[in-house]
Design a protein around this motif. Sequence first.
Motif, PDB file in Angstrom:
ATOM      1  N   ARG A 220       0.170  -2.781   5.006  1.00  0.00           N
ATOM      2  CA  ARG A 220       1.391  -2.186   5.558  1.00  0.00           C
ATOM      3  C   ARG A 220       1.075  -0.969   6.425  1.00  0.00           C
ATOM      4  O   ARG A 220       1.812  -0.659   7.368  1.00  0.00           O
ATOM      5  CB  ARG A 220       2.336  -1.771   4.423  1.00  0.00           C
ATOM      6  N   LEU A 221      -0.016  -0.281   6.110  1.00  0.00           N
ATOM      7  CA  LEU A 221      -0.363   0.936   6.850  1.00  0.00           C
ATOM      8  C   LEU A 221      -1.306   0.681   8.022  1.00  0.00           C
ATOM      9  O   LEU A 221      -1.449   1.532   8.899  1.00  0.00           O
ATOM     10  CB  LEU A 221      -1.015   1.955   5.907  1.00  0.00           C
ATOM     11  N   THR A 222      -1.940  -0.484   8.034  1.00  0.00           N
ATOM     12  CA  THR A 222      -2.943  -0.768   9.062  1.00  0.00           C
ATOM     13  C   THR A 222      -2.430  -0.611  10.491  1.00  0.00           C
ATOM     14  O   THR A 222      -3.134  -0.025  11.330  1.00  0.00           O
ATOM     15  CB  THR A 222      -3.515  -2.188   8.860  1.00  0.00           C
ATOM     16  N   PRO A 223      -1.228  -1.083  10.840  1.00  0.00           N
ATOM     17  CA  PRO A 223      -0.773  -0.906  12.228  1.00  0.00           C
ATOM     18  C   PRO A 223      -0.699   0.562  12.646  1.00  0.00           C
ATOM     19  O   PRO A 223      -1.066   0.910  13.776  1.00  0.00           O
ATOM     20  CB  PRO A 223       0.622  -1.555  12.221  1.00  0.00           C
ATOM     21  N   GLU A 240       7.284   7.235  15.021  1.00  0.00           N
ATOM     22  CA  GLU A 240       6.575   6.205  15.788  1.00  0.00           C
ATOM     23  C   GLU A 240       5.620   5.402  14.894  1.00  0.00           C
ATOM     24  O   GLU A 240       5.543   4.170  14.988  1.00  0.00           O
ATOM     25  CB  GLU A 240       5.784   6.844  16.928  1.00  0.00           C
ATOM     26  N   LEU A 241       4.913   6.106  14.048  1.00  0.00           N
ATOM     27  CA  LEU A 241       3.967   5.438  13.158  1.00  0.00           C
ATOM     28  C   LEU A 241       4.697   4.566  12.131  1.00  0.00           C
ATOM     29  O   LEU A 241       4.249   3.454  11.813  1.00  0.00           O
ATOM     30  CB  LEU A 241       3.086   6.471  12.458  1.00  0.00           C
ATOM     31  N   ALA A 242       5.817   5.067  11.636  1.00  0.00           N
ATOM     32  CA  ALA A 242       6.608   4.294  10.675  1.00  0.00           C
ATOM     33  C   ALA A 242       7.154   3.025  11.321  1.00  0.00           C
ATOM     34  O   ALA A 242       7.169   1.950  10.700  1.00  0.00           O
ATOM     35  CB  ALA A 242       7.753   5.150  10.147  1.00  0.00           C
ATOM     36  N   LYS A 243       7.584   3.140  12.564  1.00  0.00           N
ATOM     37  CA  LYS A 243       8.102   1.967  13.279  1.00  0.00           C
ATOM     38  C   LYS A 243       7.015   0.907  13.418  1.00  0.00           C
ATOM     39  O   LYS A 243       7.272  -0.294  13.239  1.00  0.00           O
ATOM     40  CB  LYS A 243       8.606   2.382  14.658  1.00  0.00           C
ATOM     41  N   ALA A 244       5.780   1.336  13.743  1.00  0.00           N
ATOM     42  CA  ALA A 244       4.671   0.388  13.870  1.00  0.00           C
ATOM     43  C   ALA A 244       4.397  -0.315  12.548  1.00  0.00           C
ATOM     44  O   ALA A 244       4.006  -1.490  12.518  1.00  0.00           O
ATOM     45  CB  ALA A 244       3.415   1.114  14.345  1.00  0.00           C
ATOM     46  N   ALA A 245       4.606   0.393  11.441  1.00  0.00           N
ATOM     47  CA  ALA A 245       4.376  -0.171  10.113  1.00  0.00           C
ATOM     48  C   ALA A 245       5.565  -0.977   9.616  1.00  0.00           C
ATOM     49  O   ALA A 245       5.484  -1.609   8.546  1.00  0.00           O
ATOM     50  CB  ALA A 245       4.054   0.956   9.127  1.00  0.00           C
ATOM     51  N   GLY A 246       6.661  -0.956  10.354  1.00  0.00           N
ATOM     52  CA  GLY A 246       7.850  -1.696   9.951  1.00  0.00           C
ATOM     53  C   GLY A 246       8.520  -1.107   8.724  1.00  0.00           C
ATOM     54  O   GLY A 246       9.055  -1.841   7.890  1.00  0.00           O
ATOM     55  N   MET A 247       8.490   0.226   8.614  1.00  0.00           N
ATOM     56  CA  MET A 247       9.049   0.906   7.441  1.00  0.00           C
ATOM     57  C   MET A 247       9.940   2.044   7.886  1.00  0.00           C
ATOM     58  O   MET A 247       9.871   2.511   9.027  1.00  0.00           O
ATOM     59  CB  MET A 247       7.907   1.458   6.560  1.00  0.00           C
ATOM     60  N   SER A 248      10.794   2.495   6.966  1.00  0.00           N
ATOM     61  CA  SER A 248      11.578   3.684   7.253  1.00  0.00           C
ATOM     62  C   SER A 248      10.643   4.888   7.283  1.00  0.00           C
ATOM     63  O   SER A 248       9.546   4.871   6.713  1.00  0.00           O
ATOM     64  CB  SER A 248      12.656   3.896   6.194  1.00  0.00           C
ATOM     65  N   ARG A 249      11.081   5.958   7.936  1.00  0.00           N
ATOM     66  CA  ARG A 249      10.240   7.151   8.060  1.00  0.00           C
ATOM     67  C   ARG A 249       9.857   7.693   6.688  1.00  0.00           C
ATOM     68  O   ARG A 249       8.691   8.021   6.439  1.00  0.00           O
ATOM     69  CB  ARG A 249      10.997   8.211   8.866  1.00  0.00           C
ATOM     70  N   THR A 250      10.823   7.767   5.790  1.00  0.00           N
ATOM     71  CA  THR A 250      10.568   8.337   4.461  1.00  0.00           C
ATOM     72  C   THR A 250       9.639   7.449   3.644  1.00  0.00           C
ATOM     73  O   THR A 250       8.662   7.920   3.041  1.00  0.00           O
ATOM     74  CB  THR A 250      11.895   8.540   3.708  1.00  0.00           C
ATOM     75  N   SER A 251       9.917   6.143   3.625  1.00  0.00           N
ATOM     76  CA  SER A 251       9.082   5.219   2.855  1.00  0.00           C
ATOM     77  C   SER A 251       7.650   5.222   3.371  1.00  0.00           C
ATOM     78  O   SER A 251       6.682   5.196   2.592  1.00  0.00           O
ATOM     79  CB  SER A 251       9.654   3.803   2.914  1.00  0.00           C
ATOM     80  N   PHE A 252       7.517   5.253   4.687  1.00  0.00           N
ATOM     81  CA  PHE A 252       6.190   5.269   5.285  1.00  0.00           C
ATOM     82  C   PHE A 252       5.432   6.540   4.904  1.00  0.00           C
ATOM     83  O   PHE A 252       4.260   6.475   4.507  1.00  0.00           O
ATOM     84  CB  PHE A 252       6.298   5.164   6.806  1.00  0.00           C
ATOM     85  N   ALA A 253       6.087   7.688   5.032  1.00  0.00           N
ATOM     86  CA  ALA A 253       5.425   8.958   4.741  1.00  0.00           C
ATOM     87  C   ALA A 253       4.952   9.015   3.283  1.00  0.00           C
ATOM     88  O   ALA A 253       3.838   9.467   2.995  1.00  0.00           O
ATOM     89  CB  ALA A 253       6.365  10.121   5.043  1.00  0.00           C
ATOM     90  N   VAL A 254       5.792   8.537   2.366  1.00  0.00           N
ATOM     91  CA  VAL A 254       5.434   8.542   0.940  1.00  0.00           C
ATOM     92  C   VAL A 254       4.272   7.598   0.681  1.00  0.00           C
ATOM     93  O   VAL A 254       3.304   7.954  -0.002  1.00  0.00           O
ATOM     94  CB  VAL A 254       6.656   8.152   0.078  1.00  0.00           C
ATOM     95  N   ARG A 255       4.344   6.388   1.242  1.00  0.00           N
ATOM     96  CA  ARG A 255       3.281   5.397   1.011  1.00  0.00           C
ATOM     97  C   ARG A 255       1.958   5.858   1.625  1.00  0.00           C
ATOM     98  O   ARG A 255       0.891   5.695   1.030  1.00  0.00           O
ATOM     99  CB  ARG A 255       3.709   4.053   1.600  1.00  0.00           C
ATOM    100  N   PHE A 256       2.028   6.424   2.824  1.00  0.00           N
ATOM    101  CA  PHE A 256       0.822   6.865   3.507  1.00  0.00           C
ATOM    102  C   PHE A 256       0.124   7.973   2.721  1.00  0.00           C
ATOM    103  O   PHE A 256      -1.097   7.914   2.502  1.00  0.00           O
ATOM    104  CB  PHE A 256       1.170   7.363   4.920  1.00  0.00           C
TER     105      PHE A 256
END
Length: 326
Positions: A220-223, A240-256
Amino acid sequence: MSIASFAADAPRPAPTSLGCPFSDILQLTEASSVVSRGISAGGAWSLRFPRPGKLKFFALARGQCWVREEGRKKGLVLDEGDVMLLSGRRGFVIADGPDTPAKDAHRVLAARPEPIVELGDGDRSECVVLSGMVSLHPSSGPLLTEVLPPRIHVRAVSPRAASLRWIVEQILHEQRSAVPGAAAASAQLAQLLFIQLLRAHLASAGTLPSGWLRAISDDRLTPALRLIHGDPQRSWTVAELAKAAGMSRTSFAVRFKAAAGAAPLSYLTSWRMHLARRSLRESDTPIAEIAAAVGYTSESAFSTAFKRVAGSSPRSYRVSNGHKSI
């Protein structure tokens, strides 16, 4: 000249890996593998090696052997087709079993220049072990060694073992032949063996500790990671990075952060500083140009960020690594 046009004209760190984080880090650490020696043994035999100070790998092409690191009570049995990578922080014994007294490996092997040394008092085709080392740059090498476990053991029954075994057989063929380029071919194959070892570790290690190795194993984080590594000069936003990962900004930041151990933009800054360190060590490129190449619009902003991460100014870092200040 506008900031945009200056940034467009500034030299960029060459992303020869096309934004592949794994390849980028191997390249940055200057990981270089070499086959050191092969052993063909039978009967009773045992060799004690001092702490190598480098990553050390073994591949068991035939038979079975026993390996124990200093400071560990128990050793491990390697079966035919197994491959092991040691961190190089401890000395070790490799033998037919735990009961055979160990001889100093350097003394035994110093007088034996052949690439595959015969040992023991039995059928010397019983056990065939291939060994080698992986050298890393002293400054950037910890980027890799700090995320690896003390040892990686890929067993012959592993899904990745077939490709490893093929590589080992090819190395043995090169080692035993007298064809031109055998040493160069062995080194290239050893590099491929190391990469496949790391891939096998990623595929089978379960939940890894937080760090870049865990982050690049998260599909999920590779893109997002590819974007960062492919264009570290760009002022990426979390959105921008969250969009590339296909996730919401908050979900992406937490997962990353859970995977990488750092927030997305902190990871970006860290990667930029690794690239900057390499440029400062290895080139005479003016600091202002290095700053632009890693995404900073002024030398002062870059110097402040660099000192916060590296503990010294870019000029001091360059001088301490043998380059004149520019």
